[in-house]
Design a protein around this motif. Structure first.
Motif, PDB file in Angstrom:
ATOM      1  N   ARG A  11       0.833  -1.207   0.000  1.00  0.00           N
ATOM      2  CA  ARG A  11       0.000   0.000   0.000  1.00  0.00           C
ATOM      3  C   ARG A  11       0.867   1.256   0.000  1.00  0.00           C
ATOM      4  NH1 ARG A  11      -3.758  -2.707   3.637  1.00  0.00           N
ATOM      5  NH2 ARG A  11      -2.773  -1.672   5.411  1.00  0.00           N
ATOM      6  N   ILE A  12       1.940   1.221   0.783  1.00  0.00           N
ATOM      7  CA  ILE A  12       2.854   2.368   0.837  1.00  0.00           C
ATOM      8  C   ILE A  12       3.524   2.572  -0.514  1.00  0.00           C
ATOM      9  CG2 ILE A  12       5.050   3.169   1.824  1.00  0.00           C
ATOM     10  CD1 ILE A  12       4.141   1.847   4.467  1.00  0.00           C
ATOM     11  N   ARG A  13       3.909   1.452  -1.162  1.00  0.00           N
ATOM     12  CA  ARG A  13       4.599   1.572  -2.442  1.00  0.00           C
ATOM     13  C   ARG A  13       3.733   2.266  -3.487  1.00  0.00           C
ATOM     14  NH1 ARG A  13       7.425  -2.997  -6.283  1.00  0.00           N
ATOM     15  NH2 ARG A  13       8.023  -1.511  -7.878  1.00  0.00           N
ATOM     16  N   PHE A  14       2.461   1.896  -3.547  1.00  0.00           N
ATOM     17  CA  PHE A  14       1.587   2.458  -4.568  1.00  0.00           C
ATOM     18  C   PHE A  14       0.948   3.775  -4.137  1.00  0.00           C
ATOM     19  CE2 PHE A  14       1.625  -2.124  -5.672  1.00  0.00           C
ATOM     20  CZ  PHE A  14       2.201  -1.995  -6.925  1.00  0.00           C
ATOM     21  N   ASN A  15       1.163   4.159  -2.901  1.00  0.00           N
ATOM     22  CA  ASN A  15       0.669   5.451  -2.431  1.00  0.00           C
ATOM     23  C   ASN A  15       1.717   6.084  -1.524  1.00  0.00           C
ATOM     24  OD1 ASN A  15      -0.941   7.647  -1.793  1.00  0.00           O
ATOM     25  ND2 ASN A  15      -2.003   6.567  -0.133  1.00  0.00           N
ATOM     26  N   PRO A  16       2.865   6.477  -2.102  1.00  0.00           N
ATOM     27  CA  PRO A  16       3.967   7.007  -1.280  1.00  0.00           C
ATOM     28  C   PRO A  16       3.599   8.258  -0.506  1.00  0.00           C
ATOM     29  CG  PRO A  16       4.383   7.368  -3.632  1.00  0.00           C
ATOM     30  CD  PRO A  16       3.203   6.458  -3.539  1.00  0.00           C
ATOM     31  N   ASP A  17       2.616   9.025  -1.008  1.00  0.00           N
ATOM     32  CA  ASP A  17       2.216  10.237  -0.283  1.00  0.00           C
ATOM     33  C   ASP A  17       1.543   9.907   1.048  1.00  0.00           C
ATOM     34  OD1 ASP A  17       3.213  11.802  -2.286  1.00  0.00           O
ATOM     35  OD2 ASP A  17       1.303  11.966  -3.347  1.00  0.00           O
ATOM     36  N   GLY A  18       1.037   8.673   1.152  1.00  0.00           N
ATOM     37  CA  GLY A  18       0.387   8.273   2.401  1.00  0.00           C
ATOM     38  C   GLY A  18       1.367   7.849   3.470  1.00  0.00           C
ATOM     39  N   PHE A  19       2.642   7.777   3.099  1.00  0.00           N
ATOM     40  CA  PHE A  19       3.672   7.359   4.054  1.00  0.00           C
ATOM     41  C   PHE A  19       4.450   8.578   4.507  1.00  0.00           C
ATOM     42  CE2 PHE A  19       8.317   6.264   4.188  1.00  0.00           C
ATOM     43  CZ  PHE A  19       8.304   5.771   5.479  1.00  0.00           C
ATOM     44  N   LYS A  20       4.296   8.933   5.761  1.00  0.00           N
ATOM     45  CA  LYS A  20       5.009  10.083   6.302  1.00  0.00           C
ATOM     46  C   LYS A  20       5.510   9.752   7.703  1.00  0.00           C
ATOM     47  CE  LYS A  20       4.272  12.940   2.865  1.00  0.00           C
ATOM     48  NZ  LYS A  20       5.395  13.398   2.031  1.00  0.00           N
ATOM     49  N   LEU A  21       6.755  10.166   7.959  1.00  0.00           N
ATOM     50  CA  LEU A  21       7.251  10.129   9.327  1.00  0.00           C
ATOM     51  C   LEU A  21       6.817  11.424   9.985  1.00  0.00           C
ATOM     52  CD1 LEU A  21      10.887   8.864   8.691  1.00  0.00           C
ATOM     53  CD2 LEU A  21       8.929   7.525   9.427  1.00  0.00           C
ATOM     54  N   HIS A  22       6.464  11.352  11.247  1.00  0.00           N
ATOM     55  CA  HIS A  22       5.910  12.528  11.911  1.00  0.00           C
ATOM     56  C   HIS A  22       6.858  13.034  12.978  1.00  0.00           C
ATOM     57  CE1 HIS A  22       2.078  12.110   9.878  1.00  0.00           C
ATOM     58  NE2 HIS A  22       2.127  10.819  10.157  1.00  0.00           N
ATOM     59  N   ALA A  23       7.203  14.317  12.859  1.00  0.00           N
ATOM     60  CA  ALA A  23       7.964  14.985  13.917  1.00  0.00           C
ATOM     61  C   ALA A  23       6.946  15.559  14.895  1.00  0.00           C
ATOM     62  CB  ALA A  23       8.836  16.075  13.321  1.00  0.00           C
ATOM     63  N   ASP A  24       7.379  16.514  15.716  1.00  0.00           N
ATOM     64  CA  ASP A  24       6.441  17.138  16.652  1.00  0.00           C
ATOM     65  C   ASP A  24       5.318  17.818  15.876  1.00  0.00           C
ATOM     66  OD1 ASP A  24       8.031  16.331  18.686  1.00  0.00           O
ATOM     67  OD2 ASP A  24       9.160  18.217  18.807  1.00  0.00           O
ATOM     68  N   GLU A  25       4.087  17.566  16.317  1.00  0.00           N
ATOM     69  CA  GLU A  25       2.928  18.145  15.642  1.00  0.00           C
ATOM     70  C   GLU A  25       2.874  19.647  15.906  1.00  0.00           C
ATOM     71  OE1 GLU A  25       0.888  16.619  13.641  1.00  0.00           O
ATOM     72  OE2 GLU A  25       1.798  14.656  13.895  1.00  0.00           O
ATOM     73  N   SER A  26       2.506  20.412  14.898  1.00  0.00           N
ATOM     74  CA  SER A  26       2.326  21.850  15.074  1.00  0.00           C
ATOM     75  C   SER A  26       0.920  22.223  14.631  1.00  0.00           C
ATOM     76  CB  SER A  26       3.354  22.624  14.240  1.00  0.00           C
ATOM     77  OG  SER A  26       3.096  22.451  12.859  1.00  0.00           O
ATOM     78  N   ASP A  27       0.529  23.462  14.961  1.00  0.00           N
ATOM     79  CA  ASP A  27      -0.826  23.885  14.607  1.00  0.00           C
ATOM     80  C   ASP A  27      -0.893  24.492  13.209  1.00  0.00           C
ATOM     81  OD1 ASP A  27       0.514  26.221  14.953  1.00  0.00           O
ATOM     82  OD2 ASP A  27      -0.687  26.961  16.637  1.00  0.00           O
ATOM     83  N   GLY A  28       0.204  24.458  12.474  1.00  0.00           N
ATOM     84  CA  GLY A  28       0.206  24.987  11.108  1.00  0.00           C
ATOM     85  C   GLY A  28       0.421  26.483  11.033  1.00  0.00           C
ATOM     86  N   SER A  29       0.535  27.143  12.192  1.00  0.00           N
ATOM     87  CA  SER A  29       0.679  28.601  12.193  1.00  0.00           C
ATOM     88  C   SER A  29       2.138  29.036  12.282  1.00  0.00           C
ATOM     89  CB  SER A  29      -0.099  29.203  13.377  1.00  0.00           C
ATOM     90  OG  SER A  29       0.416  28.720  14.596  1.00  0.00           O
ATOM     91  N   LEU A  30       3.058  28.108  12.375  1.00  0.00           N
ATOM     92  CA  LEU A  30       4.468  28.449  12.496  1.00  0.00           C
ATOM     93  C   LEU A  30       4.982  29.029  11.185  1.00  0.00           C
ATOM     94  CD1 LEU A  30       5.716  25.325  14.473  1.00  0.00           C
ATOM     95  CD2 LEU A  30       5.256  27.608  15.363  1.00  0.00           C
ATOM     96  N   ARG A  31       5.780  30.084  11.292  1.00  0.00           N
ATOM     97  CA  ARG A  31       6.256  30.786  10.105  1.00  0.00           C
ATOM     98  C   ARG A  31       7.534  30.147   9.582  1.00  0.00           C
ATOM     99  NH1 ARG A  31       6.768  36.897  11.609  1.00  0.00           N
ATOM    100  NH2 ARG A  31       7.405  36.938   9.419  1.00  0.00           N
ATOM    101  N   SER A  32       7.774  30.355   8.277  1.00  0.00           N
ATOM    102  CA  SER A  32       8.976  29.827   7.655  1.00  0.00           C
ATOM    103  C   SER A  32      10.161  30.741   7.953  1.00  0.00           C
ATOM    104  CB  SER A  32       8.795  29.710   6.147  1.00  0.00           C
ATOM    105  OG  SER A  32       8.680  30.995   5.562  1.00  0.00           O
ATOM    106  N   ALA A  33      11.379  30.166   7.845  1.00  0.00           N
ATOM    107  CA  ALA A  33      12.596  30.948   8.096  1.00  0.00           C
ATOM    108  C   ALA A  33      12.729  32.077   7.076  1.00  0.00           C
ATOM    109  CB  ALA A  33      13.814  30.038   8.047  1.00  0.00           C
ATOM    110  N   SER A  34      12.338  31.823   5.831  1.00  0.00           N
ATOM    111  CA  SER A  34      12.490  32.855   4.791  1.00  0.00           C
ATOM    112  C   SER A  34      11.609  34.065   5.071  1.00  0.00           C
ATOM    113  CB  SER A  34      12.159  32.272   3.415  1.00  0.00           C
ATOM    114  OG  SER A  34      10.818  31.780   3.387  1.00  0.00           O
ATOM    115  N   SER A  35      10.378  33.834   5.540  1.00  0.00           N
ATOM    116  CA  SER A  35       9.490  34.967   5.832  1.00  0.00           C
ATOM    117  C   SER A  35      10.000  35.758   7.039  1.00  0.00           C
ATOM    118  CB  SER A  35       8.057  34.478   6.092  1.00  0.00           C
ATOM    119  OG  SER A  35       7.984  33.725   7.290  1.00  0.00           O
ATOM    120  N   ILE A  36      10.580  35.052   8.013  1.00  0.00           N
ATOM    121  CA  ILE A  36      11.131  35.747   9.185  1.00  0.00           C
ATOM    122  C   ILE A  36      12.345  36.574   8.774  1.00  0.00           C
ATOM    123  CG2 ILE A  36      12.193  35.429  11.452  1.00  0.00           C
ATOM    124  CD1 ILE A  36      10.519  32.885  11.753  1.00  0.00           C
ATOM    125  N   LYS A  37      13.202  36.003   7.909  1.00  0.00           N
ATOM    126  CA  LYS A  37      14.374  36.750   7.425  1.00  0.00           C
ATOM    127  C   LYS A  37      13.949  38.014   6.691  1.00  0.00           C
ATOM    128  CE  LYS A  37      17.605  32.874   6.941  1.00  0.00           C
ATOM    129  NZ  LYS A  37      18.344  32.030   5.979  1.00  0.00           N
TER     130      LYS A  37
END
Length: 519
Positions: free
Chosen positions: A385-411
């Motif tokens: 299943r992972i092979r035929f749907n690679p987008d469904g396979f993700k390793l997860h780091a610490d969860e965020s709320d999606g509001s964190l800004r990118s380094a480029s925008s901060i720069k």
């Protein structure tokens, strides 16, 4: 403005070293002298109190190096060179980072200037002496421990089963010595009785469990604990039989005249501990000393127990090549799952089973025996299943709320603030005597505060994005290995399959007949 990062650290081993606050104040005073004509901004990295200088994974030190790499510092200052590093090689690598980012390094105590060749030479010499001091201290501690052990004194650590310790005054010094605990030594005697009756260790473990025999902590004994008790010289009588037994194995021994059969022994140097693990040493590395405690097991019986252990020692090689998940399978109870195989009417049957269930019964775990084919079919199905749907396979780091800004925008915002501060500074120069000056100064101070907050956010964003990149690289490698395993499954031999699975998977958890894979 000159930004100075001050790094103080108080040793974990010494109470007489200067406190963190004293080091910070001395660095500030020294900076005020050598940079007297410049405006100074101090950043303090003071969360490493209690960390050893040989440990480079100190939180504040890592934060300091990250700020150096992000070009947020002009100078790094310490009170003394050994506060930041005690290893020449590591110091050289650290200073190389400083040079690449045009960061000067200042030590208050040694008073050297890294902008000159002589200053850099002195710095490396001092770093070498700091490392030498640490290594000499370590050797002195080790030699002292060996001397105590050779004299029959207890050098500390976890007490052997059935033993306790007491402090005794010998001359003008007080030392710890082992003594037999008459309330708990029965357990040790029982284990030796079982091994001398011909029980292998696994049967002794089962016997203890079946008869409710537990350690003083109230837990069932496992085979590793039983083995350590049965091979510990501390219970052995100091007779000449014991002397020749240990001499044949290359152990360091005291004078043979001390082996009079009245006391027990102490084995020193049986294990070696590094930063990650503890390993059992070969007998040739042991030091055997005469203790002051009574012996528990006669030498002849203790030696016989060692011979029984040798007779029953198992060579752990699998009889059957099966179970590609061996080593990564875990039960729902958290215990390791092993493989059991038997052949009936020429047909081989193999099962995964919970090792805690096998040792402590179904009252501990009721998972039972699960056919290997069932588990591995479920495993391979998930990989497909992972092979035929690679987008469904993700390793997860610490969860965020999606509001964190990118380094480029901060720069980008930092650049705008810096430009605004520059413009306001020019305006302030032109309007120094006007009523608007106080307003401009207040605006500059507010922008500078925003700048500091953004620099902290930038540091966090860069660390987060670097971690995300590492995570993506790992995902690509795992996905590539999954495809290789599936494409070549029938042509790869068992050992190679198992090694590849171990590279792909951290663990597989069997949860009520369903399989959960953790990558």
């Amino acid at each position: 403005m000159l930004t100075i990062g001050i790094y103080p650290r108080k040793s974990v081993y010494r109470d007489n070293s200067d406190s963190v606050s004293v080091q910070v104040n001395l660095c500030k005073d020294y900076a005020g002298i050598i940079f007297k004509d410049q405006e100074l901004d101090f950043r303090i990295y003071d969360k490493d109190e209690g960390f050893s200088g040989k440990n480079m994974n100190r939180p504040s030190f890592q934060e300091l190096m990250e700020d150096v790499r992000n070009n947020l510092l002009d100078v790094v200052m310490v009170y003394k060179l050994d506060r930041i590093s005690r290893n020449v090689q590591e110091f050289s690598a650290m200073y190389d980072v400083f040079q690449r980012h045009n960061v000067s390094f200042v030590s208050v105590k040694e008073s050297f200037d890294t902008t000159t060749p002589m200053g850099r030479t002195v710095m490396y010499i001092l770093a070498a002496f700091a490392q030498l001091e640490r290594e000499n201290t370590s050797e002195r501690v080790t030699d002292n421990m060996r001397a105590l052990g050779a004299a029959g004194k207890w050098t500390g650590g976890r007490l052997p089963a059935g033993m306790t310790s007491e402090r005794r005054q010998i001359g003008d010094k007080e030392h710890s010595y082992l003594i037999v605990d008459q309330n708990t030594i029965w357990l040790v005697k029982k284990l030796y009785h079982l091994i001398l009756d011909g029980y292998p260790i696994t049967r002794i473990e089962r016997h203890c469990r079946d008869h409710g025999i537990k350690s003083p902590t109230g837990k069932f004994l496992n085979t590793s604990q039983i083995y350590n008790i049965l091979t510990n010289p501390v219970y052995c009588q100091n007779s000449m039989d014991a002397y020749y037994f240990f001499k044949d194995r290359g152990c360091a021994l005291p004078d043979p005249s001390l082996f009079d059969g009245t006391k027990g022994l102490i084995g020193y140097g049986k294990t070696k501990t590094d930063t990650r693990s503890q390993k059992r040493q070969a007998a040739s590395s042991w030091t055997i000393a005469i203790g002051v405690h009574d012996y528990v097991i006669p030498a002849a019986d203790w030696i016989a127990a060692q011979e029984h252990l040798g007779l029953h020692k198992m060579i752990r090689t699998a009889k059957h090549d099966c179970g590609i998940l061996k080593g990564v399978m875990r039960c729902k109870c958290g215990a390791r799952m092993d493989i059991r195989t038997y052949i009936k009417n020429g047909i081989r049957f193999s099962y995964y089973y919970c090792t805690d269930m096998a040792r402590q019964g179904k009252s501990k775990c009721d998972t039972g025996y699960i056919r290997i084919e069932e588990v591995e079919d479920a495993f391979l199905k998930q990989l497909r299943r992972i092979r035929f749907n690679p987008d469904g396979f993700k390793l997860h780091a610490d969860e965020s709320d999606g509001s964190l800004r990118s380094a480029s925008s901060i720069k980008s915002e930092l650049k705008q603030i810096q430009e605004s501060i520059g413009n306001l500074t020019n305006a302030l120069t032109a309007a120094m005597d006007s009523p608007a000056a106080s307003y401009i100064v207040a605006k500059i101070e507010a922008l500078d505060k925003d700048k500091r907050n953004l620099e902290t956010c930038l540091r966090q964003a860069m660390l987060r994005e670097r971690s995300a990149k590492t995570l993506q690289d790992t995902e690509r490698e795992i996905y590539s290995n999954i495809c290789f395993l599936l494409d070549n499954f029938d042509s790869i031999e068992y050992t190679a399959k198992n090694e590849l699975v171990r590279k792909i998977v951290k663990k597989c958890i069997l949860e009520d007949k369903s399989l959960r894979i953790i990558f």
